[in-house]
Design an enzyme around this catalytic site. Structure first.
Site, PDB file in Angstrom:
ATOM      1  N   ARG A 120       0.832  -1.207   0.000  1.00 12.47           N
ATOM      2  CA  ARG A 120       0.000   0.000   0.000  1.00 12.47           C
ATOM      3  C   ARG A 120       0.869   1.261   0.000  1.00 12.47           C
ATOM      4  O   ARG A 120       2.005   1.240   0.464  1.00 12.47           O
ATOM      5  CB  ARG A 120      -0.958   0.020   1.186  1.00 12.47           C
ATOM      6  CG  ARG A 120      -0.293   0.161   2.563  1.00 12.47           C
ATOM      7  CD  ARG A 120      -0.162   1.613   3.030  1.00 12.47           C
ATOM      8  NE  ARG A 120       0.027   1.701   4.460  1.00 12.47           N
ATOM      9  CZ  ARG A 120       0.866   2.544   5.069  1.00 12.47           C
ATOM     10  NH1 ARG A 120       1.608   3.367   4.363  1.00 12.47           N
ATOM     11  NH2 ARG A 120       0.974   2.563   6.385  1.00 12.47           N
ATOM     12  N   GLU A 220      -7.529   7.689   6.880  1.00 11.37           N
ATOM     13  CA  GLU A 220      -6.567   8.577   7.563  1.00 11.37           C
ATOM     14  C   GLU A 220      -5.985   9.582   6.576  1.00 11.37           C
ATOM     15  O   GLU A 220      -6.009  10.793   6.792  1.00 11.37           O
ATOM     16  CB  GLU A 220      -5.459   7.730   8.197  1.00 11.37           C
ATOM     17  CG  GLU A 220      -4.336   8.578   8.759  1.00 11.37           C
ATOM     18  CD  GLU A 220      -3.283   7.763   9.491  1.00 11.37           C
ATOM     19  OE1 GLU A 220      -3.640   6.780  10.158  1.00 11.37           O
ATOM     20  OE2 GLU A 220      -2.099   8.133   9.406  1.00 11.37           O
ATOM     21  N   ARG A 224      -5.495   6.101   0.022  1.00 11.88           N
ATOM     22  CA  ARG A 224      -4.608   4.946   0.217  1.00 11.88           C
ATOM     23  C   ARG A 224      -4.862   4.017  -0.956  1.00 11.88           C
ATOM     24  O   ARG A 224      -6.022   3.670  -1.237  1.00 11.88           O
ATOM     25  CB  ARG A 224      -4.951   4.200   1.515  1.00 11.88           C
ATOM     26  CG  ARG A 224      -4.536   4.915   2.794  1.00 11.88           C
ATOM     27  CD  ARG A 224      -3.077   4.647   3.122  1.00 11.88           C
ATOM     28  NE  ARG A 224      -2.633   5.411   4.276  1.00 11.88           N
ATOM     29  CZ  ARG A 224      -2.488   4.908   5.510  1.00 11.88           C
ATOM     30  NH1 ARG A 224      -2.793   3.650   5.756  1.00 11.88           N
ATOM     31  NH2 ARG A 224      -2.042   5.668   6.484  1.00 11.88           N
ATOM     32  N   CYS A 266       0.112  11.798   8.612  1.00 17.15           N
ATOM     33  CA  CYS A 266       0.943  11.447   9.763  1.00 17.15           C
ATOM     34  C   CYS A 266       2.407  11.390   9.309  1.00 17.15           C
ATOM     35  O   CYS A 266       2.712  10.727   8.319  1.00 17.15           O
ATOM     36  CB  CYS A 266       0.500  10.075  10.298  1.00 17.15           C
ATOM     37  SG  CYS A 266       1.393   9.543  11.752  1.00 17.15           S
ATOM     38  N   THR A 268       4.774   9.743  10.206  1.00 14.79           N
ATOM     39  CA  THR A 268       5.370   8.399  10.228  1.00 14.79           C
ATOM     40  C   THR A 268       5.287   7.727   8.859  1.00 14.79           C
ATOM     41  O   THR A 268       6.013   6.781   8.594  1.00 14.79           O
ATOM     42  CB  THR A 268       4.665   7.479  11.249  1.00 14.79           C
ATOM     43  OG1 THR A 268       3.299   7.318  10.866  1.00 14.79           O
ATOM     44  CG2 THR A 268       4.720   8.043  12.647  1.00 14.79           C
ATOM     45  N   ARG A 275       4.065   0.513   2.446  1.00 15.13           N
ATOM     46  CA  ARG A 275       4.138  -0.627   3.367  1.00 15.13           C
ATOM     47  C   ARG A 275       3.846  -1.887   2.565  1.00 15.13           C
ATOM     48  O   ARG A 275       2.750  -2.051   2.026  1.00 15.13           O
ATOM     49  CB  ARG A 275       3.120  -0.482   4.508  1.00 15.13           C
ATOM     50  CG  ARG A 275       3.373  -1.467   5.646  1.00 15.13           C
ATOM     51  CD  ARG A 275       2.469  -1.182   6.851  1.00 15.13           C
ATOM     52  NE  ARG A 275       1.426  -2.165   6.943  1.00 15.13           N
ATOM     53  CZ  ARG A 275       1.546  -3.377   7.512  1.00 15.13           C
ATOM     54  NH1 ARG A 275       2.675  -3.745   8.074  1.00 15.13           N
ATOM     55  NH2 ARG A 275       0.539  -4.212   7.526  1.00 15.13           N
ATOM     56  N   ARG A 303       3.777  -7.939  12.989  1.00 15.39           N
ATOM     57  CA  ARG A 303       2.551  -7.535  13.707  1.00 15.39           C
ATOM     58  C   ARG A 303       1.610  -8.736  13.756  1.00 15.39           C
ATOM     59  O   ARG A 303       1.738  -9.653  12.949  1.00 15.39           O
ATOM     60  CB  ARG A 303       1.776  -6.458  12.945  1.00 15.39           C
ATOM     61  CG  ARG A 303       2.494  -5.181  12.677  1.00 15.39           C
ATOM     62  CD  ARG A 303       1.585  -4.264  11.854  1.00 15.39           C
ATOM     63  NE  ARG A 303       2.169  -2.955  11.647  1.00 15.39           N
ATOM     64  CZ  ARG A 303       1.573  -1.961  10.997  1.00 15.39           C
ATOM     65  NH1 ARG A 303       0.372  -2.135  10.474  1.00 15.39           N
ATOM     66  NH2 ARG A 303       2.153  -0.801  10.854  1.00 15.39           N
ATOM     67  N   GLU A 308      -1.812  -3.430  13.724  1.00 14.43           N
ATOM     68  CA  GLU A 308      -0.849  -3.047  14.739  1.00 14.43           C
ATOM     69  C   GLU A 308      -1.406  -3.382  16.121  1.00 14.43           C
ATOM     70  O   GLU A 308      -2.601  -3.245  16.364  1.00 14.43           O
ATOM     71  CB  GLU A 308      -0.632  -1.532  14.627  1.00 14.43           C
ATOM     72  CG  GLU A 308       0.804  -1.146  14.709  1.00 14.43           C
ATOM     73  CD  GLU A 308       1.013   0.295  14.262  1.00 14.43           C
ATOM     74  OE1 GLU A 308       0.115   0.871  13.610  1.00 14.43           O
ATOM     75  OE2 GLU A 308       2.086   0.819  14.573  1.00 14.43           O
TER      76      GLU A 308
HETATM   77  C1  CIR Z   1       0.789   8.337  18.011  1.00 12.35           C
HETATM   78  O1  CIR Z   1       1.501   9.319  17.991  1.00 12.35           O
HETATM   79  O2  CIR Z   1       0.983   7.364  18.748  1.00 12.35           O
HETATM   80  C2  CIR Z   1      -0.376   8.312  17.061  1.00 12.35           C
HETATM   81  N1  CIR Z   1      -0.582   9.627  16.563  1.00 12.35           N
HETATM   82  C3  CIR Z   1      -0.182   7.326  15.915  1.00 12.35           C
HETATM   83  C4  CIR Z   1       1.186   7.307  15.306  1.00 12.35           C
HETATM   84  C5  CIR Z   1       1.330   6.184  14.296  1.00 12.35           C
HETATM   85  N2  CIR Z   1       0.908   6.581  13.008  1.00 12.35           N
HETATM   86  C6  CIR Z   1      -0.172   6.102  12.379  1.00 12.35           C
HETATM   87  O3  CIR Z   1      -0.898   5.260  12.844  1.00 12.35           O
HETATM   88  N3  CIR Z   1      -0.355   6.573  11.174  1.00 12.35           N
END
Ligand code: CIR
Length: 350
Positions: A120, A220, A224, A266, A268, A275, A303, A308
């Site tokens: 993805r 999110e 995606r 995000c 991250t 992924r 995972r 997750e």
């Molecule tokens: C945190 O900071 O724990 C959450 N905002 C999630 C961070 C991981 N990112 C995500 O799931 N896209």
């Protein structure tokens, strides 16, 4: 007290908070950015709200819109470098490799270990804000409309149908749940970042009849793209995804920034946003307690198979590439491919 001052007071006073936001949002940076706005009207409060309301966040920071990475650069760069373990934010230009000459095919031709394969990416519309700064239903609807116009031009195996969260029938909903395709509004980090505002407006799922190509709209991220199928044919799964990205890139402008790659809500997910994962049967490695250390050494992340922070079932794990930033798309795929092959060898050797 203004909302921002209130949020700042919460995180400044939180002594046990271990998030990257807490680590890097110094008084100095707070003062520097407290009156700053992006051209779409996004603020520091929009970026830090979730992290301040959820002090157990790991990261705690979201981009209010694509421009946040530029306008609040000092804060984002510090968090990005720490999270992605890179010395500088210096992501290469996208490179998907020569998809007609990948040099690998099915990772598990006998079908013994790999249950399914999925790749993805996330994509953002350049001209729309991310959830914290989306101010109206119309904006989400417009985004949905622009996306659908592009998706409806896809041909061949990528052609599909859109299931809007607002209008889908009970049967369609049931089917999407059974296929594990439906997304939900149950993540408190995302909720506090505005991820569920105007829910379920403007959200939906597009997929082809064979369910090997899927697009999430306004989950999110704005978008995606997902390519998946049973078994271990990573080459076919990856080629399908790259083909879709290249087709859609002719119709839509995705947010991208030199040194950062593709921009996501995000931080991250930034960079390749990619992924690549397999659901793989490794009961012996798991029973021997060796899977985590092996994956760590191969830059892979194990995972549970329901996402997750979930447990595994029957020795089947979801194993994916860990690095998203600082390498190209094809390098991320090759890293995952080599790592999965090492894991298969290690399982067979036990
Ligand atoms: C945190 O900071 O724990 C959450 N905002 C999630 C961070 C991981 N990112 C995500 O799931 N896209």
């Amino acid at each position: 007290m203004s909302e921002l001052a209130d949020l700042w007071a919460k995180i400044e006073g939180a002594k046990d908070c271990k998030s990257l936001l807490k680590k890097y949002l110094t008084k100095e940076l707070y003062e520097k950015y407290k009156d700053t706005k992006t051209s779409l009207g996004g603020t520091l409060a929009d970026c830090i709200r979730s992290g301040c309301l959820n002090l157990d966040s790991g990261v705690g920071l979201y981009a209010c819109d694509p421009e946040a990475y530029t306008v609040f650069k000092d804060l984002f760069d510090a968090v990005i470098k720490d999270y992605h373990k890179v010395p500088a934010v210096n992501h290469p230009q996208p490179d998907f490799g020569d998809i007609n000459n990948l040099g690998f095919g099915d990772l598990d031709p006998d079908g013994k270990m790999i249950v399914s394969t999925r790749v993805r990416v996330g994509r953002s519309h350049n001209e729309f804000a991310f959830p914290p700064s989306i101010k109206s239903t119309e904006q989400r609807k417009q985004m949905e409309k622009n996306t659908l116009e592009a998706l409806n031009t896809l041909e061949g195996e990528l052609a599909g149908k859109y299931y809007s969260l607002e209008t889908m029938t009970k049967d369609e909903q049931k089917q999407l749940i059974e296929d594990h395709f439906l997304f939900k509004d149950d993540d408190r980090f995302l909720r506090d970042a505005g991820g569920y505002s105007f829910w379920p407006e403007g959200r939906g799922i597009f997929h082809n009849p064979s369910k090997t190509f899927l697009v999430w709209i306004n989950e999110e991220d704005h978008l995606r793209f997902i390519s998946m199928q049973q078994g271990g044919d990573l080459a076919t799964v990856y080629k399908r995804l790259v083909n879709a990205i290249q087709q859609l890139e002719k119709k839509l402008t995705f947010a991208k920034k030199d040194g950062y790659g593709y921009l996501t809500f995000c931080p991250t997910n930034l960079g390749t946003t990619l992924r690549a994962s397999v659901h793989i049967k490794v009961p012996k490695l798991a029973a021997a307690g060796k899977l985590n250390a092996l994956c760590a050494g191969l830059n892979l992340q194990p995972r549970g198979i329901h996402g997750e922070h979930t447990e595994s079932e029957g020795g089947i794990y979801d194993v994916s590439n860990k690095r998203r930033l600082g390498l190209t798309e094809i390098e991320a795929i090759q890293e995952m491919r080599k790592g999965v092959q090492e894991i298969m060898k290690a399982e067979l050797a036990l």
